[in-house]
Design an enzyme around this catalytic site. Structure first.
Site, PDB file in Angstrom:
ATOM      1  N   GLU A 231       7.200  -3.875   0.605  1.00  0.00           N
ATOM      2  CA  GLU A 231       7.168  -3.153   1.462  1.00  0.00           C
ATOM      3  C   GLU A 231       7.222  -2.669   3.697  1.00  0.00           C
ATOM      4  O   GLU A 231       6.116  -3.315   3.785  1.00  0.00           O
ATOM      5  CB  GLU A 231       5.527  -2.526   1.239  1.00  0.00           C
ATOM      6  CG  GLU A 231       5.650  -2.184   0.013  1.00  0.00           C
ATOM      7  CD  GLU A 231       3.771  -1.816  -0.898  1.00  0.00           C
ATOM      8  OE1 GLU A 231       3.365  -1.657   0.003  1.00  0.00           O
ATOM      9  OE2 GLU A 231       3.224  -2.299  -1.722  1.00  0.00           O
TER      10      GLU A 231
ATOM     11  N   GLU B 230      -1.582  -6.601  -4.765  1.00  0.00           N
ATOM     12  CA  GLU B 230      -3.021  -6.143  -3.656  1.00  0.00           C
ATOM     13  C   GLU B 230      -4.341  -7.045  -4.857  1.00  0.00           C
ATOM     14  O   GLU B 230      -5.465  -6.851  -4.842  1.00  0.00           O
ATOM     15  CB  GLU B 230      -3.425  -5.431  -3.088  1.00  0.00           C
ATOM     16  CG  GLU B 230      -2.574  -5.020  -2.393  1.00  0.00           C
ATOM     17  CD  GLU B 230      -2.281  -3.685  -1.432  1.00  0.00           C
ATOM     18  OE1 GLU B 230      -3.434  -2.838  -1.203  1.00  0.00           O
ATOM     19  OE2 GLU B 230      -2.028  -3.185  -0.749  1.00  0.00           O
TER      20      GLU B 230
HETATM   21  C1  GLA Z   1       0.289  -0.385  -0.322  1.00  0.00           C
HETATM   22  C2  GLA Z   1       0.175   0.016  -1.509  1.00  0.00           C
HETATM   23  C3  GLA Z   1       1.832   0.873  -0.865  1.00  0.00           C
HETATM   24  C4  GLA Z   1       1.131   2.198   0.137  1.00  0.00           C
HETATM   25  C5  GLA Z   1       1.189   1.853   1.094  1.00  0.00           C
HETATM   26  C6  GLA Z   1       0.642   2.383   2.032  1.00  0.00           C
HETATM   27  O1  GLA Z   1       0.778  -1.336   0.468  1.00  0.00           O
HETATM   28  O2  GLA Z   1       1.079  -1.006  -2.248  1.00  0.00           O
HETATM   29  O3  GLA Z   1       1.811   1.184  -2.353  1.00  0.00           O
HETATM   30  O4  GLA Z   1       0.344   2.783  -0.872  1.00  0.00           O
HETATM   31  O5  GLA Z   1      -0.271   0.414   0.925  1.00  0.00           O
HETATM   32  O6  GLA Z   1       1.031   3.447   2.190  1.00  0.00           O
END
Ligand code: GLA
Length: 366
Positions: free
Chosen positions: A257, A152
């Site tokens: 994710e 991020e």
């Molecule tokens: C981000 C992180 C993950 C997790 C999500 C929410 O996307 O990369 O590790 O913490 O947020 O659960």
């Protein structure tokens, strides 16, 4: 196709164990991967652990490898939970992914600051990053296949996020993190990961960053598209454009994710402090999704999964972020205590209709 029976020792009443394993059906397309929590990795949640073993061939730790979890103080590491995660993967012959080395959340207070609370110098931050990355990657050298090195880093408009790493080291922190990770385990794959990858500004920035890392001769293997989605975002075409743009860099594309909230999004921040219990507008499906919502959710998930299959040549892994609706972080974000329905298995560990349908279809093609 013969290998479609429940795993030996299966817990008979768990519905997901009678389904053909997803990894058998889709494993030749990409890693069939799931984010694992601590209870599952330690087999405290026995049903959950059994379903993970049955359906998935690749795991990512939901939290236990994040910086504040393993490195709470400058001179103290804590490994018990991370070790349990890696052991779970090894005992079950899974591909084990590391997540994540450099991220401004789950960053312990001490990491970028001195005793007075001021930012440390660039040299000091480099030395702390190097120690953290060398120690963590080094500990699991040869056991963790690949790492989310930086998480991020970029805003939707393509600018670097104002994190302590960026404010102290500028853009150099990304190449440095990749360099340190490669020093610690030259055979480990290295990835960069972010959400909202459908945004053109962010997409272009990552293409530039990847090309720059490569130009410098640094190892970078994959680009992770987080895929936290909703009922009206992202747009399918935008997402597909990003898969194509990332694949064109020569990197593996990873859906890292994936989940899709079925709940109304809370654009008005005033609602964030509301009590969920008595607010049907922000928590409307406590006893189950309305039929039309359920249909829409399944059809969007089907459309995305089908897109991933279409791009299987470029996509190396699809990780669903959490095993079941019961344990998904989405129930508690951005407000706590809602009832959401974002992942592959429901609260009774029954496979969602879209996935059952796709599984049945692809099973018959084998
Ligand atoms: C981000 C992180 C993950 C997790 C999500 C929410 O996307 O990369 O590790 O913490 O947020 O659960």
């Amino acid at each position: 196709m013969a290998v479609l029976l429940a795993a030996p020792g299966a817990i008979a009443q768990v519905p997901a164990l009678s389904d053909a394993p997803l990894k058998t059906i889709f494993g030749d397309k990409f890693q069939v991967s799931v984010a694992v929590n601590d209870d599952q990795a330690k087999n405290i949640d026995k049903d959950g652990a059994a379903v993970i073993r049955h359906h998935f061939n690749s795991i990512v730790p939901e939290n236990v490898l994040k910086c504040s979890m393993i490195h709470p103080e400058k001179d103290r590491y804590f490994w018990d939970d991370a070790d349990a995660y890696v052991k779970f993967g090894e005992e079950n012959g899974m591909t084990i992914i590391g997540h994540c080395l450099v991220w401004h959340y789950f960053l312990p207070e001490w990491f970028a600051r001195d005793d007075k609370g001021n930012y440390v110098s660039a040299d000091e931050l480099k030395s702390r990053m190097r120690d953290h990355i060398h120690t963590t990657v080094g500990r699991y050298k040869g056991r963790i296949k690949g790492w989310d090195v930086v998480n991020e880093a970029i805003s939707a408009d393509g600018r670097y996020c104002n994190t302590p790493y960026y404010e102290i080291l500028g853009e150099e922190y990304i190449p440095l993190a990749f360099q340190y990770a490669h020093e610690a385990d030259p055979n480990a794959e290295l990835y960069i990961n972010d959400f909202g990858m459908n945004e053109p500004g962010r997409r272009d920035a990552y293409v530039r960053i990847i090309n720059d890392l490569k130009r410098r001769g640094l190892r970078v293997d994959g680009i992770g598209m987080q895929g936290h989605m909703g009922m009206d975002y992202p747009d399918l075409d935008d997402y597909e454009r990003s898969i194509e743009a990332f694949a064109a860099t020569g990197c593996k594309v990873m859906i890292t994710e994936w989940d899709m909230t079925a709940l109304p999004s809370l654009t008005n921040t005033a609602t964030i402090d509301m009590k969920v219990d008595d607010n049907i507008a922000i928590n409307p499906y406590v006893n189950g999704l309305d039929e039309d919502v359920d249909k829409h959710w399944n059809s969007r998930m089907d459309a995305f999964f089908s897109m991933f299959l279409r791009h299987a040549d470029a996509i190396d892994r699809v990780t669903v972020w959490g095993l079941s609706d019961a344990t998904s972080w989405r129930n508690d974000w951005p407000v706590t205590g809602r009832t959401d329905y974002p992942v592959y298995f429901d609260r009774n560990l029954r496979m969602k209709p879209f996935l059952k349908k796709l599984s049945d279809y692809h099973k018959t093609k084998k």
